[in-house]
Design a protein around this motif. Structure first.
Motif, mmCIF file in Angstrom:
data_model
loop_
_atom_site.group_PDB
_atom_site.id
_atom_site.type_symbol
_atom_site.label_atom_id
_atom_site.label_comp_id
_atom_site.label_asym_id
_atom_site.label_seq_id
_atom_site.Cartn_x
_atom_site.Cartn_y
_atom_site.Cartn_z
ATOM 1 N N ALA A 241 0.961 -1.218 -0.017
ATOM 2 C CA ALA A 241 0.053 -0.014 -0.135
ATOM 3 C C ALA A 241 0.885 1.202 0.298
ATOM 4 C CB ALA A 241 -1.140 0.490 1.532
ATOM 5 N N SER A 242 0.272 2.018 -0.197
ATOM 6 C CA SER A 242 1.007 3.461 -0.244
ATOM 7 C C SER A 242 2.286 3.646 -0.759
ATOM 8 C CB SER A 242 0.786 4.459 0.946
ATOM 9 O OG SER A 242 0.071 4.137 1.951
ATOM 10 N N TYR A 243 2.286 2.871 -2.089
ATOM 11 C CA TYR A 243 3.758 3.462 -3.189
ATOM 12 C C TYR A 243 3.357 4.194 -3.895
ATOM 13 C CZ TYR A 243 0.329 0.072 -5.521
ATOM 14 O OH TYR A 243 -1.028 -0.332 -6.981
ATOM 15 N N ALA A 244 5.137 4.974 -4.982
ATOM 16 C CA ALA A 244 4.684 5.801 -5.114
ATOM 17 C C ALA A 244 4.566 4.444 -7.121
ATOM 18 C CB ALA A 244 6.454 5.846 -5.953
ATOM 19 N N SER B 112 2.652 10.632 2.200
ATOM 20 C CA SER B 112 3.860 9.604 1.948
ATOM 21 C C SER B 112 3.927 8.726 1.588
ATOM 22 C CB SER B 112 3.971 9.133 3.852
ATOM 23 O OG SER B 112 4.487 10.709 4.077
ATOM 24 N N GLU B 113 4.743 7.809 0.236
ATOM 25 C CA GLU B 113 4.506 6.929 -0.890
ATOM 26 C C GLU B 113 5.961 6.441 -0.663
ATOM 27 O OE1 GLU B 113 3.080 8.386 -5.135
ATOM 28 O OE2 GLU B 113 1.172 7.615 -3.840
ATOM 29 N N TYR B 114 5.746 5.053 -0.948
ATOM 30 C CA TYR B 114 7.231 4.632 -0.571
ATOM 31 C C TYR B 114 7.253 3.486 -1.904
ATOM 32 C CZ TYR B 114 5.776 5.439 4.482
ATOM 33 O OH TYR B 114 5.055 5.908 5.773
ATOM 34 N N TYR B 115 8.829 3.130 -1.642
ATOM 35 C CA TYR B 115 8.816 2.158 -2.667
ATOM 36 C C TYR B 115 10.353 1.275 -1.902
ATOM 37 C CZ TYR B 115 7.947 0.739 -7.223
ATOM 38 O OH TYR B 115 7.115 -0.145 -8.198
ATOM 39 N N ASP B 116 10.364 0.018 -2.426
ATOM 40 C CA ASP B 116 11.232 -0.629 -1.838
ATOM 41 C C ASP B 116 12.424 -1.562 -2.681
ATOM 42 O OD1 ASP B 116 8.648 -2.459 0.146
ATOM 43 O OD2 ASP B 116 10.254 -0.947 0.339
ATOM 44 N N PHE B 117 13.754 -1.804 -2.391
ATOM 45 C CA PHE B 117 14.771 -2.327 -3.769
ATOM 46 C C PHE B 117 15.614 -3.058 -2.765
ATOM 47 C CE2 PHE B 117 14.075 1.037 -6.660
ATOM 48 C CZ PHE B 117 13.651 2.405 -6.200
ATOM 49 N N LEU B 118 15.609 -4.136 -3.142
ATOM 50 C CA LEU B 118 16.137 -5.597 -3.021
ATOM 51 C C LEU B 118 17.588 -5.281 -3.017
ATOM 52 C CD1 LEU B 118 16.382 -7.979 -1.538
ATOM 53 C CD2 LEU B 118 15.857 -9.305 -3.233
ATOM 54 N N VAL B 119 18.512 -5.469 -2.306
ATOM 55 C CA VAL B 119 20.166 -5.691 -2.520
ATOM 56 C C VAL B 119 20.635 -7.324 -2.368
ATOM 57 C CG1 VAL B 119 22.180 -4.912 -1.929
ATOM 58 C CG2 VAL B 119 20.836 -3.343 -2.025
ATOM 59 N N PRO B 120 20.967 -8.239 -3.574
ATOM 60 C CA PRO B 120 20.691 -9.608 -2.547
ATOM 61 C C PRO B 120 21.935 -9.643 -2.083
ATOM 62 C CG PRO B 120 20.510 -9.102 -5.448
ATOM 63 C CD PRO B 120 20.936 -7.203 -4.888
ATOM 64 N N ALA C 21 19.312 -7.396 2.144
ATOM 65 C CA ALA C 21 18.715 -5.989 2.688
ATOM 66 C C ALA C 21 18.325 -5.583 1.867
ATOM 67 C CB ALA C 21 19.617 -5.631 3.122
ATOM 68 N N ILE C 22 17.084 -4.988 2.314
ATOM 69 C CA ILE C 22 15.367 -3.947 1.904
ATOM 70 C C ILE C 22 15.912 -2.447 2.192
ATOM 71 C CG2 ILE C 22 13.185 -3.119 1.462
ATOM 72 C CD1 ILE C 22 12.504 -6.282 1.922
ATOM 73 N N ILE C 23 16.063 -2.014 0.946
ATOM 74 C CA ILE C 23 16.393 -0.048 0.722
ATOM 75 C C ILE C 23 15.465 0.109 0.431
ATOM 76 C CG2 ILE C 23 17.103 1.952 0.533
ATOM 77 C CD1 ILE C 23 19.331 0.087 -0.629
ATOM 78 N N ARG C 24 14.356 0.869 1.979
ATOM 79 C CA ARG C 24 13.075 0.820 1.832
ATOM 80 C C ARG C 24 13.659 3.251 1.644
ATOM 81 N NH1 ARG C 24 7.726 -0.373 4.522
ATOM 82 N NH2 ARG C 24 7.839 -2.035 2.854
ATOM 83 N N ILE C 25 12.384 3.497 0.778
ATOM 84 C CA ILE C 25 12.406 4.821 0.707
ATOM 85 C C ILE C 25 11.929 5.680 0.426
ATOM 86 C CG2 ILE C 25 12.977 4.732 -2.172
ATOM 87 C CD1 ILE C 25 14.676 7.424 -1.778
ATOM 88 N N TYR C 26 10.817 7.261 1.123
ATOM 89 C CA TYR C 26 9.554 7.277 0.573
ATOM 90 C C TYR C 26 9.908 8.863 0.958
ATOM 91 C CZ TYR C 26 9.331 8.020 6.049
ATOM 92 O OH TYR C 26 9.384 8.616 7.457
ATOM 93 N N ARG C 27 8.722 9.404 0.335
ATOM 94 C CA ARG C 27 8.953 11.190 0.805
ATOM 95 C C ARG C 27 8.211 11.171 2.426
ATOM 96 N NH1 ARG C 27 6.127 15.358 -3.740
ATOM 97 N NH2 ARG C 27 6.959 17.165 -2.058
ATOM 98 N N ASP C 28 8.747 12.082 3.007
ATOM 99 C CA ASP C 28 8.052 12.211 4.022
ATOM 100 C C ASP C 28 7.180 13.635 3.933
ATOM 101 O OD1 ASP C 28 8.925 12.942 7.837
ATOM 102 O OD2 ASP C 28 7.230 12.674 6.417
ATOM 103 N N HIS C 29 5.772 13.385 3.139
ATOM 104 C CA HIS C 29 5.212 14.206 2.356
ATOM 105 C C HIS C 29 4.234 15.437 3.586
ATOM 106 C CE1 HIS C 29 1.680 13.027 4.551
ATOM 107 N NE2 HIS C 29 0.865 13.981 4.055
ATOM 108 N N ASP C 30 4.581 15.443 4.847
ATOM 109 C CA ASP C 30 4.079 16.167 5.857
ATOM 110 C C ASP C 30 5.094 16.771 6.884
ATOM 111 O OD1 ASP C 30 2.389 14.329 8.050
ATOM 112 O OD2 ASP C 30 4.801 13.653 7.454
#
Lengths: 173, 84
Positions: A20-23, A48-56, A144-153
């Motif tokens: 949920a809440s993804y870019a 706020s929207e999120y996205y995940d990047f897997l580093v193998p 590992a997962i690198i999770r990024i989001y924009r903190d809109h507020d």
């Protein structure tokens, strides 16, 4: 090997959206003939929207120097360089003991970045992490997962319209 | 009709930004400034609703519903800026 070791690099297509809440994945057209189609992730200004990047795997040459993460982005509308976007990034180590299904709260580090003066331009935000708990104790050889989001507020995030993530680059600090 | 609720203004503000982004339409206004504009315009519309209604000649004034009048205002304003 220490400072400068490339740990991971991604363009917008390399990540996966959370449940949920993804870019949103989008493309922007370049000016060449034929026009390029640059993949970007649109991060909303009003939620706020999120996205995940897997580093193998963290490279085996990682020597506990911590991480420097470069966030490459542009804007879809706002061109006022006095305005900023707030990016937050957290890391979830996936070692053999990690239960992916267990409740997990990402501990994030963030940066407020002034936006470019044109919707066709790219700028860079830099976020640093120390070794150890700051990167969830992520160690050499582990995914590992690198999770990024924009903190809109966030108080600093005042840029209008979508922030377009164009790439992520992680290296050892 | 009263002014829009905060939630409605928020939704409108978000929708307007989505449209700006979709069109890649340059702007220099901040999110906060844009929201202030939304609030002010909504307040102005509310304060001038009676005058707007009085400006519509009969029989349209009585025959059109409030929603139809609002939609007609939207059409007129939009067209003005398309041809202007």
């Amino acid at each position: 090997m220490a400072s400068g070791l490339v740990i991971a690099q991604f363009d917008a297509r390399c990540g996966t959206p959370p449940a949920a809440s993804y870019a949103g994945l989008d493309t922007i057209a370049g000016g060449a003939t034929p026009a390029e189609a640059l993949p970007v992730l649109d991060f909303d200004p009003a939620a706020s929207e999120y996205y995940d990047f897997l580093v193998p795997a963290m490279p085996s040459a990682y020597s506990a120097g911590g991480l420097t993460l470069l966030v490459k982005f542009g804007m879809s509308s706002d061109v006022n360089t006095a305005h900023k976007v707030r990016w937050e990034v957290g890391i979830r180590r996936l070692d053999t003991a990690e239960d992916l299904g267990a409740v997990h709260a990402y501990d994030t580090n963030g940066v407020s970045v002034a936006i470019p003066d044109d919707v066709q331009k790219t700028t860079t935000g830099t976020i640093t992490f120390t070794d150890g708990a700051d990167i969830d104790s992520w160690a050499a050889g582990e995914p590992a997962i690198i999770r990024i989001y924009r903190d809109h507020d966030h108080v600093d995030d005042d840029a209008t319209g979508d922030a377009e993530l164009r790439g992520l680059f992680a290296r050892e600090t | 009709m009263a002014v829009l609720s905060s939630g409605d203004r928020q939704a409108l503000w978000a929708e307007f930004q989505r449209e700006l982004s979709s069109n890649r339409e340059p702007t220099t206004v901040s999110k906060v400034e844009l929201r202030a504009a939304v609030d002010a315009i909504d307040a102005w519309v509310d304060a001038n609703a009676a005058a707007f209604n009085a400006a519509i000649p009969p029989p349209a004034r009585a025959a059109l519903t409030a929603r139809q009048k609002a939609r007609l205002l939207f059409y007129v304003v939009r067209r003005r800026f398309e041809v202007g």
